[in-house]
Scaffold this motif. Sequence first.
Motif, short mmCIF file in Angstrom:
data_model
loop_
_atom_site.label_atom_id
_atom_site.label_comp_id
_atom_site.label_asym_id
_atom_site.label_seq_id
_atom_site.Cartn_x
_atom_site.Cartn_y
_atom_site.Cartn_z
N GLY A 1 0.80 -1.21 0.00
CA GLY A 1 0.00 0.00 0.00
C GLY A 1 0.84 1.27 0.00
O GLY A 1 2.05 1.23 -0.22
N THR A 2 0.18 2.37 0.27
CA THR A 2 0.84 3.68 0.30
C THR A 2 1.35 3.97 1.71
O THR A 2 0.58 3.90 2.67
CB THR A 2 -0.12 4.79 -0.14
N SER B 1 1.56 4.19 -4.17
CA SER B 1 1.68 2.94 -3.44
C SER B 1 2.95 2.19 -3.82
O SER B 1 3.50 2.37 -4.92
CB SER B 1 0.46 2.04 -3.71
N GLN C 1 2.39 0.30 -7.04
CA GLN C 1 2.48 1.08 -8.27
C GLN C 1 3.93 1.36 -8.65
O GLN C 1 4.31 1.28 -9.84
CB GLN C 1 1.73 2.40 -8.11
N LEU D 1 -1.70 -5.73 -9.36
CA LEU D 1 -1.49 -4.86 -8.19
C LEU D 1 -2.36 -5.27 -7.02
O LEU D 1 -3.53 -5.64 -7.18
CB LEU D 1 -1.80 -3.40 -8.53
N GLU E 1 -2.88 -3.08 -3.52
CA GLU E 1 -2.46 -1.80 -2.95
C GLU E 1 -3.03 -1.50 -1.57
O GLU E 1 -2.96 -0.36 -1.12
CB GLU E 1 -2.87 -0.67 -3.90
#
Length: 209
Positions: free
Chosen positions: A91-92, A98, A101, A119, A121
Amino acid sequence: MRPSSLRARAGALRRLLLVLGGALTCGGFGLAWYVGRFGRREGAVPAEVGVVLGARVLAGGVPSGALWARVEKAVALYQQGLVPRLLFSGGTGLHPPSEAQVMRALAVRLGVPAEACLLEEQSHSTEQNARFSAEVLRRLGAQRVVVISDAYHLLRARQYFRLQGLEVATSPAPSGERLEAVEHFYWTVREAFALLAHPRVLLARSPLR
């Protein structure tokens, strides 16, 4: 109760705590040895998906050294034909975008087709990496995966993915240029005690056994 009896009981309790503490410490360092030994072994086999576990993203969306190394190893497995698809899980954190990404963008730059990249995320821990990745994998009908991460992380990661009912092989990202020996020792011991704190994870078995 007499003061002498209280002192005797307190002394016995201290001795018991020392014995338990010593056993836990010895067990922890013994497990750390196994964590390190396990992580150094290349276990990649042909699988349906390679799952790449995220690492820190720096300011400006710059991949950290750990993230670079994990993606490079995953790309190598893809290019060797061991995995036809890569699932990037993360995740971010403090800095967007993220982890997933950033990893996908890096993999595409290194030659992996975008359509071969998946993905996940949502995750912010190893347990979540496994749980949320398993949801994606079930939709694909995938059962056998190769998990890619740093060597010290692989045993605990494998165990969490096993809890999701997956058949799991592991592949270590190179860390020699990124981690000093002291750092590697610290993270390995940390992983061992994290496993000891969660016996259900430590004892997870392969679904094929």
